[in-house]
Design an enzyme around this catalytic site. Structure first.
Site, PDB file in Angstrom:
ATOM      1  N   HIS A 118       0.871  -1.171   0.000  1.00  0.00           N
ATOM      2  CA  HIS A 118       0.000   0.000   0.000  1.00  0.00           C
ATOM      3  C   HIS A 118       0.910   1.224   0.000  1.00  0.00           C
ATOM      4  CE1 HIS A 118      -2.849   2.967   1.638  1.00  0.00           C
ATOM      5  NE2 HIS A 118      -3.830   2.136   1.366  1.00  0.00           N
ATOM      6  N   ASP A 162       3.098  -4.191   8.016  1.00  0.00           N
ATOM      7  CA  ASP A 162       1.815  -3.506   7.874  1.00  0.00           C
ATOM      8  C   ASP A 162       0.713  -4.543   8.082  1.00  0.00           C
ATOM      9  OD1 ASP A 162      -0.546  -2.350   7.015  1.00  0.00           O
ATOM     10  OD2 ASP A 162       0.196  -1.750   5.041  1.00  0.00           O
ATOM     11  N   GLN A 211      -4.466  -5.288   7.044  1.00  0.00           N
ATOM     12  CA  GLN A 211      -5.387  -6.249   6.458  1.00  0.00           C
ATOM     13  C   GLN A 211      -5.336  -7.624   7.139  1.00  0.00           C
ATOM     14  OE1 GLN A 211      -7.649  -5.452   4.279  1.00  0.00           O
ATOM     15  NE2 GLN A 211      -6.904  -3.426   3.726  1.00  0.00           N
ATOM     16  N   LYS A 227     -10.461  -0.703  10.383  1.00  0.00           N
ATOM     17  CA  LYS A 227     -10.594  -1.912   9.575  1.00  0.00           C
ATOM     18  C   LYS A 227     -10.946  -3.121  10.443  1.00  0.00           C
ATOM     19  CE  LYS A 227      -7.265  -0.298   6.102  1.00  0.00           C
ATOM     20  NZ  LYS A 227      -8.189   0.040   5.010  1.00  0.00           N
ATOM     21  N   CYS A 285      -4.559   2.440  -3.804  1.00  0.00           N
ATOM     22  CA  CYS A 285      -3.304   2.901  -3.189  1.00  0.00           C
ATOM     23  C   CYS A 285      -2.184   1.889  -3.410  1.00  0.00           C
ATOM     24  CB  CYS A 285      -3.492   3.174  -1.695  1.00  0.00           C
ATOM     25  SG  CYS A 285      -4.624   4.528  -1.349  1.00  0.00           S
TER      26      CYS A 285
END
Length: 441
Positions: free
Chosen positions: A152, A229, A232, A255, A396
């Protein structure tokens, strides 16, 4: 339709062929979950009050259960005061509430200490702290930072900036076209010059889970640090930062069923202590003179200004609902069944091209696709008229779409959560048919 020519994916657990039927091996392997029944939608006011909406954009932001909305409201109604700044009971109660959520998150992700949890505004800010506050303490001219092409922009642009400032080089790891990072690519790109490796845990476009443990082993073998990261992954699967081998880990509340405007950065204490302050101002100081200042200890060192205390408190409610009321096992099984069903139907449509792996269990809640000859923005707009919410654009992730050769640097993405059901997928499939017929008669 799924193009199977020259496509393999040996990282997936279910060997699913391109054409799905009830007798194939993938069908026998997929979780036996009743996706017609839905015990969860009633917990989400927006979904319960708008049954005409099929919300399939949870990878962008999740819906909020009533308990989260109520927690945020309860904070303002019962303990609204600035945490850390008052000795009166309301402020003390607010301070204790935030400390409780900090400890809750530390336990959730396997952090050794609660004070290793830094509250930010989102994953982007968390990653920027690492790139701008920690990276300058280790990067020198000639060093390398290794990231994947799947990142991202929030885990890509900060490293462009960090490398430019330090005179270091940004090196990309390229997966197969299905998203698999090979051992050979890891060995070729992470070496003696590498000081930092930054990678997404789960791709927001391909849905693939990256081999984070292997990346950690390769990084640490060369004395480098691993930044993950987790935007997700936390909403969909258990995370243990020690087991992953991460040195930093970031995710966003919104999220994971929580409010917008709350992010989390975890880092090993010795690394957070080494990092420079990212923002300066109230509450991140120990002492200030006319010409100098000293910093408060971690985590306050990185939490300048008034935090979103109500949002943090509601984040605790969100994670409690996700982990203790629903449970990751139920989340994973239900989302896998939804993805399997959707891909089984989409694979039969000759005008649909799925991006990434042909294997359903490589798509952790995310299916990116295009409709042949129709711009993704048109697809999303027509679907919206049918009450179906999907994402369209570059997500993104422009370098990834460029590398994949995706036309117009744009694609459609449908993403599921455990609160979706078969009815939502059927609505999506009906809307796909409407899109095709609108342009092709």
């Amino acid at each position: 339709m799924i193009d199977t020519e020259n496509v393999t994916c040996d990282t997936c657990t279910a060997p699913g062929p391109a054409v799905f039927d009830a007798s194939d091996e993938a069908s026998r392997a997929w979780p036996r979950v009743d996706i017609e029944a839905n015990p969860y939608k009633a917990d989400f006011p927006l979904l319960a009050q708008n049954p005409q909406i099929a919300f399939l954009d949870s990878a962008a932001t999740a819906q909020r259960p009533a308990c989260v909305l109520e927690a945020q409201k309860r904070f303002y109604e019962t303990m609204n005061a600035n945490p850390l700044r008052g000795l009166y009971s309301l402020s003390v109660e607010a301070t204790e509430a935030i400390a409780g959520v900090r400890a809750q998150i530390a336990q959730l992700i396997g952090a050794e200490r609660a004070d290793e949890i830094v509250f930010t505004r989102n994953t982007s800010e968390s990653l920027n702290i690492v790139a701008q506050a920690f990276a300058p303490t280790v990067l020198e001219p000639g060093d390398e930072v290794a990231i994947t092409i799947m990142e991202h922009h929030s885990n890509l642009i900060p490293w462009q900036q960090a490398c430019r400032a330090a005179g270091a080089t940004l090196v990309y790891l390229y997966p197969t076209k299905t998203g698999r990072l090979t051992d050979e690519e890891i060995a070729a790109k992470i070496g003696p010059k590498t000081k930092i490796v930054a990678a997404t845990h789960v791709s927001n476009v391909l849905g693939v889970e990256n081999p984070v443990k292997k990346l950690a082993q390769a990084a640490h073998a060369h004395g480098a640090y691993l930044v993950v990261d987790g935007a997700q992954s936390v909403p969909h699967m258990p995370v243990n930062v020690a087991d992953l081998g991460a040195d930093f880990f970031a995710f966003s509340a919104h999220k994971a069923l929580g409010p917008m405007g709350v992010g989390v950065l975890w880092g090993k204490m010795e690394l957070l202590q080494r990092a420079r302050p990212f923002l300066t101002g109230g509450e991140m100081i120990d002492a200030v003179t006319e010409q100098d200042a000293t910093w408060a200890p971690v985590p306050e060192k990185f939490e300048a200004g008034t935090q979103d205390a109500a949002g943090i408190f509601a984040t605790g409610a969100a994670l409690d609902y996700l982990v203790n009321q629903v449970g990751y096992e139920a989340v994973s099984a239900r989302e896998a069944a939804l993805v399997h069903y959707a891909m089984a139907q989409m694979s039969q449509l000759p005008y649909v091209d799925i991006i990434g792996s042909i294997y359903w269990d490589c798509h952790h809640g995310v299916i990116s696709f295009n409709v042949r000859g129709i711009h993704p923005h048109d697809v999303a707009s027509i679907m919206d008229m049918q009450g179906v919410c999907i994402r369209a654009g570059h997500h993104c992730a422009q370098p990834l779409l460029t590398w994949l050769g995706v036309e117009n640097l744009a694609c459609c993405r449908m993403s599921v959560a455990f609160y979706n059901d078969k009815h939502d997928i059927d609505r999506f499939l009906e809307a796909l048919d409407t899109v095709w017929r609108t342009f092709n008669g």
